[in-house]
Design a protein around this motif. Structure first.
Motif, PDB file in Angstrom:
ATOM      1  N   THR A  84     -55.225 -52.078  16.536  1.00  0.00           N
ATOM      2  CA  THR A  84     -55.288 -53.257  15.860  1.00  0.00           C
ATOM      3  C   THR A  84     -56.580 -54.190  16.622  1.00  0.00           C
ATOM      4  O   THR A  84     -57.772 -54.673  15.917  1.00  0.00           O
ATOM      5  N   LYS A  91     -54.467 -44.798  12.322  1.00  0.00           N
ATOM      6  CA  LYS A  91     -53.172 -45.228  12.839  1.00  0.00           C
ATOM      7  C   LYS A  91     -51.973 -44.269  12.768  1.00  0.00           C
ATOM      8  O   LYS A  91     -51.268 -43.714  13.657  1.00  0.00           O
ATOM      9  N   SER A  92     -51.650 -43.891  11.360  1.00  0.00           N
ATOM     10  CA  SER A  92     -51.040 -42.975  11.203  1.00  0.00           C
ATOM     11  C   SER A  92     -50.830 -41.561  11.849  1.00  0.00           C
ATOM     12  O   SER A  92     -49.918 -40.981  12.273  1.00  0.00           O
ATOM     13  N   PHE A 105     -50.002 -42.169  15.681  1.00  0.00           N
ATOM     14  CA  PHE A 105     -48.620 -42.083  15.638  1.00  0.00           C
ATOM     15  C   PHE A 105     -47.770 -41.023  15.422  1.00  0.00           C
ATOM     16  O   PHE A 105     -46.899 -40.710  16.155  1.00  0.00           O
ATOM     17  N   THR A 142     -55.658 -47.490   8.646  1.00  0.00           N
ATOM     18  CA  THR A 142     -54.357 -47.148   8.634  1.00  0.00           C
ATOM     19  C   THR A 142     -54.297 -45.435   8.683  1.00  0.00           C
ATOM     20  O   THR A 142     -53.114 -45.168   9.130  1.00  0.00           O
ATOM     21  N   ILE A 181     -46.787 -48.561  11.016  1.00  0.00           N
ATOM     22  CA  ILE A 181     -45.765 -48.698  12.014  1.00  0.00           C
ATOM     23  C   ILE A 181     -44.525 -48.547  11.531  1.00  0.00           C
ATOM     24  O   ILE A 181     -43.587 -47.943  12.086  1.00  0.00           O
ATOM     25  N   GLU A 190     -51.139 -53.100   8.657  1.00  0.00           N
ATOM     26  CA  GLU A 190     -50.168 -53.288   9.695  1.00  0.00           C
ATOM     27  C   GLU A 190     -48.978 -52.729   9.671  1.00  0.00           C
ATOM     28  O   GLU A 190     -48.464 -51.683  10.455  1.00  0.00           O
ATOM     29  N   ASN A 216     -50.290 -49.215  18.541  1.00  0.00           N
ATOM     30  CA  ASN A 216     -50.631 -50.088  17.191  1.00  0.00           C
ATOM     31  C   ASN A 216     -51.462 -51.449  17.769  1.00  0.00           C
ATOM     32  O   ASN A 216     -52.450 -51.633  16.983  1.00  0.00           O
TER      33      ASN A 216
END
Lengths: 340, 213
Positions: free
Chosen positions: B208, B159-160, B163, B156, B57, B53, B204
């Protein structure tokens, strides 16, 4: 050129390579820890009920995890087929005549599938073989023929005692902590300890001492009040003598209005004095403009005298004559006189 | 060069934040969890908070605050100075020349910074754990790698990556939205931060949710 700009490519290269290296290392570590790269050997067993069995449940051998349940299904013959895999490091434990046992603890302290090895030292069973349940016909038969190396049944009481042991230890530690707490409280009450509680107890002691003094003072006051009350009760005491019909106060008040007349006279004298003061004040008010005129004339006369003296001093025969007079406006002006 | 500014230069900030975060989790966890006999859960909490998480972020917020604003300002200035028109006049596509390198640089930097964030966060927590409950590194690593799964790593990294792409897209978009006045540059930078942060939080949340579906 700045070092960072000059060697930008090298710095970024190291940054990227190190980052990816760390990522690969993390993935490798996770994989090796979770046996991504290890071989597992699939077997299955059959049970009458799936109760107590779950996917992901550990297969243990003498307390060691040697495998995991991968799948549970109900066959068309109403038998529960449990598929599981054994880790390659423990494959040699799965020998001929091995059986599986579903163990559930009587007090609910866990359980699982346990492998009991066959007595004969043989090569590992071929992958995909059936390892019978200990409660199945085949399993019971193997046990009856003493082909299975079953561990000795642990004494249930001993097991219960072993479970009670940590509880008793916890109770013991709690008792010790309570004892320490009581000792601390005793020390605080005895005044031989430091800390907030001890300070509070000391403060309470000081307050009690002050309270004791205050109570003693109140006792004295109460004694005085008691004495006064007794005086009041006594017919020959001070109070009846003062307040009685023949007392001093009665005599002062019963004097044929003599006291009243005296007070009236005093008040008349005061009033006459105040009237005189008022007349004086009125006279002063009426004469104020005349006094102001006299003061103004005096000031002008002084100014003229000053000019004459200046003229005499600056006489052309002596000096340079009378200087021109500059008007000095008065500074006593209110804001109302201003022109906006 | 974009990776130098976005990735390498953000590393100290990322390292400090990750070390602090890991330390805080361990301090709080070790003071509370053993009371319930659940000391082993500290590894799961570390993985959930740092890896799954907060790692991506927080790294994204830092990258946006540092590099996203810089990209918007830089491109906005180029628009004001007519450099974009000059590119077009000479036949250079400004998207392929200005946007694509920044997009790739920020996305890759974001992924690498996330890896570093995780490494520093999990290592930092180990060093803090030594102060409270000394334990060998092998035991710590075993507990940690038992708790972390391939899905966590994939989550992860995904997500990165997303992002990073969001940061680069929003920053360059608002840079190109500047038209003629230099006063538009700070306005668009502020707007890019507001929109970018909102998009990061929404993304995010969505990722999730996808992870738990």
């Amino acid at each position: 050129m700045k070092f960072k700009i000059r060697f930008a490519r090298q710095i970024v290269g190291v940054f990227v390579i190190l980052g990816f290296g760390l990522l690969l290392m993390i993935i490798f570590m996770i994989g090796s820890n979770q046996r991504w790269f290890a071989r597992n050997y699939e077997y299955f067993s059959e049970f009458q009920s799936a109760s107590g069995i779950s996917q992901g449940m550990s297969i243990t051998f003498r307390g060691f995890q040697i495998g995991t349940v991968t799948n549970i299904e109900l066959t068309e013959h109403n038998v529960v087929a449990v598929r599981f895999h054994i880790f390659d490091t423990y494959i040699d434990k799965v020998t001929e005549n091995s059986v599986m046992q579903l163990v559930s603890h009587p007090l609910g302290f866990g359980g699982g599938l346990v492998l009991h090895q066959g007595r004969r030292r043989t090569d590992p069973l071929p992958e995909g073989s059936l390892i019978p349940s200990i409660n199945s016909g085949l399993g019971r038969s193997l046990v009856a023929q003493d082909l299975v190396a079953l561990p000795e049944e642990p004494d249930q009481i001993e097991e219960l005692l072993s479970l009670l042991d940590p509880i008793l230890r916890n109770i013991d530690s709690v008792t010790q902590e309570a004892e320490q707490l009581l000792a601390e409280v005793n020390a605080v009450l005895a005044g031989s300890s430091q800390g907030p509680l001890a300070e509070t107890v000391a403060a309470v002691n000081a307050v009690l001492l002050e309270l004791e003094v205050a109570v003693a003072d109140i006792g004295k006051i109460a004694g005085n009040i008691e004495a006064t009350t007794a005086e009041m009760r006594d017919p020959t005491g001070l109070v009846p003598r003062l307040l009685g019909a023949e007392g001093s106060i009665a005599r002062i008040l019963d004097d044929d209005e003599e006291l009243y007349r005296e007070i009236e006279k005093i008040l008349a004298s005061v009033q006459a004095a105040l009237e005189d003061v008022q007349q004086m004040t009125e006279y002063l008010v009426s004469t104020t403009p005349q006094i102001s005129g006299i003061l103004e004339e005096s000031r002008q006369a002084i100014d003229t005298g000053q000019e004459v003296l200046m003229g005499v001093r600056n006489n052309p025969l002596i000096r340079g004559g009378i200087p021109e007079r500059l008007e000095q406006p008065t500074t006593f002006q209110g804001f109302r006189d201003e022109e906006f | 060069m974009q990776m130098l500014f976005t990735g390498f230069e953000a590393l100290p900030v990322i390292a400090v934040i990750a070390l602090g975060l890991g330390g805080i989790i361990v301090i709080q966890g070790l003071s509370l969890l053993p009371q319930f006999g659940q000391g082993q859960l500290i590894y799961t909490i570390l993985v959930i908070v740092i890896t799954r998480e907060l790692g991506p972020i927080l790294a994204a917020f830092i990258v946006f605050a540092r590099s996203g604003t810089a990209i918007t300002t830089e491109i906005g200035n180029m628009v004001i100075n007519r450099e974009i028109e000059a590119f077009i006049a000479t036949g250079i596509n400004p998207i392929s020349y200005l946007v694509v390198p920044r997009f790739l640089g920020v996305t890759l930097s974001m992924m690498l910074l996330n890896v570093y964030f995780n490494v520093f966060g999990l290592l930092g927590s180990f060093f803090i754990a030594q102060l409270f409950q000394p334990l060998p590194f092998s035991q710590y690593a075993a507990g940690l790698f038992e708790a972390i799964s391939g899905a966590d790593v994939a989550s992860t990294m995904l997500k990165s990556m997303i992002f990073g792409a969001l940061i680069a897209t929003v920053s360059t978009f608002y840079g190109f939205r500047v038209e003629r006045s230099s006063t538009e540059i700070p306005q668009n930078t502020i707007r890019s931060i507001g929109v970018g942060f909102t998009l990061l939080i929404v993304a995010n949340g969505v990722l999730t949710l996808v992870y738990y579906l």
